[in-house]
Design an enzyme around this catalytic site. Structure first.
Site, PDB file in Angstrom:
ATOM      1  N   ASP A   1      -6.691   1.307  11.299  1.00  0.00           N
ATOM      2  CA  ASP A   1      -5.402   2.016  11.292  1.00  0.00           C
ATOM      3  C   ASP A   1      -5.014   2.661   9.962  1.00  0.00           C
ATOM      4  OD1 ASP A   1      -4.902  -0.188   9.722  1.00  0.00           O
ATOM      5  OD2 ASP A   1      -3.846  -1.292  11.299  1.00  0.00           O
TER       6      ASP A   1
ATOM      7  N   GLU B   1     -11.783  -2.071  16.500  1.00  0.00           N
ATOM      8  CA  GLU B   1     -10.499  -2.774  16.317  1.00  0.00           C
ATOM      9  C   GLU B   1      -9.371  -1.968  16.978  1.00  0.00           C
ATOM     10  OE1 GLU B   1      -7.969  -3.687  12.616  1.00  0.00           O
ATOM     11  OE2 GLU B   1      -9.429  -5.306  12.579  1.00  0.00           O
TER      12      GLU B   1
ATOM     13  N   GLU C   1       0.638   2.378   9.573  1.00  0.00           N
ATOM     14  CA  GLU C   1      -0.529   1.953  10.366  1.00  0.00           C
ATOM     15  C   GLU C   1      -0.273   1.941  11.874  1.00  0.00           C
ATOM     16  OE1 GLU C   1       0.556   0.421   7.615  1.00  0.00           O
ATOM     17  OE2 GLU C   1      -1.117   0.497   6.202  1.00  0.00           O
TER      18      GLU C   1
ATOM     19  N   HIS D   1       0.086  -6.069  -0.324  1.00  0.00           N
ATOM     20  CA  HIS D   1      -0.035  -4.633  -0.625  1.00  0.00           C
ATOM     21  C   HIS D   1       0.748  -3.723   0.289  1.00  0.00           C
ATOM     22  CE1 HIS D   1      -2.513  -3.537   2.856  1.00  0.00           C
ATOM     23  NE2 HIS D   1      -3.030  -4.736   2.742  1.00  0.00           N
TER      24      HIS D   1
ATOM     25  N   ARG E   1       2.799  -1.116   2.368  1.00  0.00           N
ATOM     26  CA  ARG E   1       3.721  -0.055   1.929  1.00  0.00           C
ATOM     27  C   ARG E   1       5.177  -0.410   2.200  1.00  0.00           C
ATOM     28  NH1 ARG E   1      -0.115   3.637   1.355  1.00  0.00           N
ATOM     29  NH2 ARG E   1       0.430   5.590   0.340  1.00  0.00           N
TER      30      ARG E   1
ATOM     31  N   HIS F   1      -3.775  -6.270  -5.847  1.00  0.00           N
ATOM     32  CA  HIS F   1      -4.226  -4.977  -5.311  1.00  0.00           C
ATOM     33  C   HIS F   1      -4.011  -3.884  -6.357  1.00  0.00           C
ATOM     34  CE1 HIS F   1      -4.356  -1.502  -2.616  1.00  0.00           C
ATOM     35  NE2 HIS F   1      -4.754  -2.281  -1.627  1.00  0.00           N
TER      36      HIS F   1
HETATM   37  C1  UD1 Z   1      -4.486   1.340   2.217  1.00  0.00           C
HETATM   38  C2  UD1 Z   1      -4.145   1.563   3.696  1.00  0.00           C
HETATM   39  C3  UD1 Z   1      -3.685   0.277   4.344  1.00  0.00           C
HETATM   40  C4  UD1 Z   1      -4.686  -0.835   4.125  1.00  0.00           C
HETATM   41  C5  UD1 Z   1      -4.946  -0.982   2.629  1.00  0.00           C
HETATM   42  C6  UD1 Z   1      -6.020  -2.018   2.395  1.00  0.00           C
HETATM   43  C7  UD1 Z   1      -3.173   3.702   4.402  1.00  0.00           C
HETATM   44  C8  UD1 Z   1      -1.952   4.514   4.512  1.00  0.00           C
HETATM   45  N1  UD1 Z   1      -3.041   2.512   3.793  1.00  0.00           N
HETATM   46  O1  UD1 Z   1      -3.289   1.039   1.509  1.00  0.00           O
HETATM   47  O2  UD1 Z   1      -3.527   0.485   5.751  1.00  0.00           O
HETATM   48  O3  UD1 Z   1      -4.148  -2.032   4.635  1.00  0.00           O
HETATM   49  O4  UD1 Z   1      -5.415   0.275   2.110  1.00  0.00           O
HETATM   50  O5  UD1 Z   1      -6.049  -2.441   1.075  1.00  0.00           O
HETATM   51  O6  UD1 Z   1      -4.228   4.108   4.817  1.00  0.00           O
HETATM   52  N2  UD1 Z   1      -6.233   2.182  -5.841  1.00  0.00           N
HETATM   53  C9  UD1 Z   1      -7.146   2.148  -6.899  1.00  0.00           C
HETATM   54  N3  UD1 Z   1      -8.428   1.733  -6.624  1.00  0.00           N
HETATM   55  C10 UD1 Z   1      -8.830   1.343  -5.386  1.00  0.00           C
HETATM   56  C11 UD1 Z   1      -7.898   1.338  -4.335  1.00  0.00           C
HETATM   57  C12 UD1 Z   1      -6.607   1.782  -4.576  1.00  0.00           C
HETATM   58  O7  UD1 Z   1      -6.824   2.485  -8.016  1.00  0.00           O
HETATM   59  O8  UD1 Z   1     -10.014   0.977  -5.215  1.00  0.00           O
HETATM   60  C13 UD1 Z   1      -4.853   2.674  -6.113  1.00  0.00           C
HETATM   61  C14 UD1 Z   1      -4.834   4.203  -6.344  1.00  0.00           C
HETATM   62  O9  UD1 Z   1      -3.858   4.504  -7.288  1.00  0.00           O
HETATM   63  C15 UD1 Z   1      -4.426   4.727  -4.955  1.00  0.00           C
HETATM   64  C16 UD1 Z   1      -3.441   3.657  -4.541  1.00  0.00           C
HETATM   65  O10 UD1 Z   1      -4.028   2.428  -4.987  1.00  0.00           O
HETATM   66  O11 UD1 Z   1      -3.877   6.023  -4.994  1.00  0.00           O
HETATM   67  C17 UD1 Z   1      -3.076   3.605  -3.087  1.00  0.00           C
HETATM   68  O12 UD1 Z   1      -4.204   3.586  -2.240  1.00  0.00           O
HETATM   69  P1  UD1 Z   1      -3.994   3.922  -0.662  1.00  0.00           P
HETATM   70  O13 UD1 Z   1      -5.302   3.763   0.039  1.00  0.00           O
HETATM   71  O14 UD1 Z   1      -3.278   5.203  -0.476  1.00  0.00           O
HETATM   72  O15 UD1 Z   1      -2.975   2.817  -0.185  1.00  0.00           O
HETATM   73  P2  UD1 Z   1      -3.149   1.244  -0.063  1.00  0.00           P
HETATM   74  O16 UD1 Z   1      -1.846   0.636  -0.421  1.00  0.00           O
HETATM   75  O17 UD1 Z   1      -4.369   0.825  -0.765  1.00  0.00           O
HETATM   76  N1  UDP Z   2     -10.324  -9.229   0.187  1.00  0.00           N
HETATM   77  C1  UDP Z   2     -11.305  -9.112  -0.804  1.00  0.00           C
HETATM   78  N2  UDP Z   2     -10.923  -9.279  -2.122  1.00  0.00           N
HETATM   79  C2  UDP Z   2      -9.643  -9.542  -2.482  1.00  0.00           C
HETATM   80  C3  UDP Z   2      -8.655  -9.631  -1.463  1.00  0.00           C
HETATM   81  C4  UDP Z   2      -9.027  -9.458  -0.131  1.00  0.00           C
HETATM   82  O1  UDP Z   2     -12.472  -8.898  -0.512  1.00  0.00           O
HETATM   83  O2  UDP Z   2      -9.374  -9.689  -3.682  1.00  0.00           O
HETATM   84  C5  UDP Z   2     -10.723  -9.013   1.600  1.00  0.00           C
HETATM   85  C6  UDP Z   2     -10.240 -10.025   2.610  1.00  0.00           C
HETATM   86  O3  UDP Z   2     -11.160 -11.084   2.762  1.00  0.00           O
HETATM   87  C7  UDP Z   2     -10.115  -9.191   3.883  1.00  0.00           C
HETATM   88  C8  UDP Z   2      -9.782  -7.801   3.376  1.00  0.00           C
HETATM   89  O4  UDP Z   2     -10.122  -7.792   1.996  1.00  0.00           O
HETATM   90  O5  UDP Z   2     -11.343  -9.101   4.584  1.00  0.00           O
HETATM   91  C9  UDP Z   2      -8.321  -7.500   3.555  1.00  0.00           C
HETATM   92  O6  UDP Z   2      -7.994  -6.332   2.857  1.00  0.00           O
HETATM   93  P1  UDP Z   2      -6.496  -5.892   2.609  1.00  0.00           P
HETATM   94  O7  UDP Z   2      -5.616  -7.080   2.612  1.00  0.00           O
HETATM   95  O8  UDP Z   2      -6.506  -5.020   1.400  1.00  0.00           O
HETATM   96  O9  UDP Z   2      -6.193  -4.939   3.837  1.00  0.00           O
HETATM   97  P2  UDP Z   2      -5.652  -5.204   5.339  1.00  0.00           P
HETATM   98  O10 UDP Z   2      -6.560  -6.163   5.997  1.00  0.00           O
HETATM   99  O11 UDP Z   2      -4.244  -5.677   5.226  1.00  0.00           O
HETATM  100  O12 UDP Z   2      -5.697  -3.836   5.957  1.00  0.00           O
END
Ligand code: UD1
Ligand code: UDP
Length: 375
Positions: free
Chosen positions: A98, A120, A134, A216, A218, A249
């Site tokens: 999602d 999923e 999501e 994490h 939103r 995160h």
């Molecule tokens: C995203 C997904 C969320 C998912 C989550 C898992 C959307 C809208 N959100 O949220 O559904 O649950 O990932 O973790 O698709 N960033 C880094 N390095 C990384 C990853 C993220 O620096 O490896 C920072 C960057 O500044 C980036 C920001 O995090 O712009 C947000 O990343 P984004 O994927 O937009 O949103 P998440 O909160 O990570």
């Molecule tokens: N996870 C990881 N390292 C971390 C925290 C979480 O590998 O430091 C794994 C966790 O085991 C799970 C997945 O990341 O499989 C969950 O990711 P996240 O919570 O970012 O996203 P969501 O599942 O809420 O979309």
């Protein structure tokens, strides 16, 4: 003629849950030509997963920008996929869950004429603003998809209610259990070494109960995270016999409040996001888990760890119904009270740490590959 598959993902959880499917398809090269495209919606957190599962993407759109927004990310994914789809011309495009990557890829794949396979599929809260965005991402993806791989009977029933043709739905279990099994098997190999796990061993105080935290979402940005941090601070101060470990995160909307509000509490350790095997190892060491994560809600029951979920809704009701996951929202008092109950009431703790596996038996990817083989 071999069927052509394109597997697309962009964030950490999609990568963890799609990695075993990539491996399963690659072990059937007689029937399929399979390529992997990453949008790199995440960068470091995605690369950690690719390293562990030893996956080299065929296409890397490399899209992540600091503090990115939903508008440009969506547009960039759709535009970036155009060339990949037009050059490779897949028969099937696989998306997961999602995220923005999921929804945008399903739209681009539909434009290309490929059949869209949703892994999923069918999770719903029926509240379009929770989780945001999501719930809408997965509904849009569901309406575009040709095939729906649902983890549980509940997720299948949600799709049937939306008039999805039953013949296009398969209950598979969640591929996260396949990933968890892969991780456990690899970590148990005698030659496996992991610097992160070694370094965690030096951080953990084994005389204390370990509380593992992640967050994490939103919809929790802003006041939600202020409340979460207030609760963790109070718990840290109240319970000197506990240690809180929080891999933070990389989203700046999470990093900023968490490091500002929790940096100076001696029994709270803020660390970088962990690689998958190190995180699984840490879940195994923990006494309880406090999280807003979707994936952690699925993994923890199969490890027998109680989970308090800092959300008001969940699309994963199975473990809540079984009593091992409890929704606590982002109200500080509620988080503190329920954590105290788990720490102080053994009977309550035992009832929430029942080992069970509502999310599958680790054969989801095999079922998906068999289904596609037989089309
Ligand atoms: C995203 C997904 C969320 C998912 C989550 C898992 C959307 C809208 N959100 O949220 O559904 O649950 O990932 O973790 O698709 N960033 C880094 N390095 C990384 C990853 C993220 O620096 O490896 C920072 C960057 O500044 C980036 C920001 O995090 O712009 C947000 O990343 P984004 O994927 O937009 O949103 P998440 O909160 O990570
Ligand atoms: N996870 C990881 N390292 C971390 C925290 C979480 O590998 O430091 C794994 C966790 O085991 C799970 C997945 O990341 O499989 C969950 O990711 P996240 O919570 O970012 O996203 P969501 O599942 O809420 O979309």
């Amino acid at each position: 003629m071999k069927k052509k598959n394109l597997i697309v993902f962009g964030t950490r959880p999609e990568a963890i849950k799609m990695a075993p499917l990539v491996k399963e398809f690659l072990s059937h090269q007689d029937k399929f030509e399979t390529k992997v495209c990453i949008t790199a919606q995440h960068r470091e957190m995605l690369d950690q997963v690719l390293d562990f599962f030893e996956i080299t993407p065929d296409f890397d759109l490399d899209l992540m920008k600091p503090n990115q927004n939903l508008y440009t990310l969506t547009a960039d994914i759709i535009t970036g996929l155009k060339t990949v789809l037009e050059d490779f011309k897949p028969d099937y495009v696989y998306v997961h869950g999602d995220t923005t990557t999921t929804m945008s890829t399903s739209i681009a794949a539909f434009y290309s004429g490929a059949q869209v396979c949703h892994v999923e599929a069918g999770l719903r809260t029926f509240n379009k603003r929770s989780p945001f965005p999501e719930e809408i991402n997965r509904s849009v993806t569901g309406s575009i998809s040709d095939f729906h791989f649902s983890p549980t009977p509940t997720s299948k029933a949600n799709l049937i209610r939306e008039n999805v043709d039953e013949k296009t739905i398969l209950i598979t279990g969640n591929t996260v259990i396949d990933a968890l099994n892969f991780s456990t098997n690899k970590v148990n190999l005698p030659q496996f070494q992991d610097e992160e796990i070694d370094s965690l061993k030096t951080i953990i105080d084994s005389s204390k109960k370990l509380i593992l935290v992640t967050g994490h979402r939103r919809e929790n940005h802003g006041q939600g995270f202020v409340n979460i941090c207030a609760a963790l601070k109070e718990l840290g101060q109240q319970h000197q016999d506990c240690q809180i470990i929080y891999p933070v995160h990389l989203n700046p909307n999470v990093q900023k409040p968490v490091y500002e509000l929790l940096n100076d509490i001696t029994n709270i350790k803020l660390i970088n996001p962990l690689s998958y095997p190190a995180f699984v190892w840490l879940m195994n060491q923990s006494y309880l888990i406090i999280t807003d994560s979707g994936g952690v809600q699925e993994e923890a029951p199969s490890l027998g760890k109680p989970v308090l979920v800092m959300r008001d809704t969940t699309e994963r009701p199975e473990a809540v119904d079984a009593g091992t996951v409890l929704l606590v929202g982002t109200n500080s008092e509620k988080i503190v009270n329920e954590t105290n109950k788990l720490l102080n009431n053994k009977e309550f703790y035992d009832s929430m740490s029942m080992l069970h596996n509502p999310y599958g038996d680790g054969t989801a990817c095999e079922k998906i590959v068999n289904f596609i083989s037989n089309l």
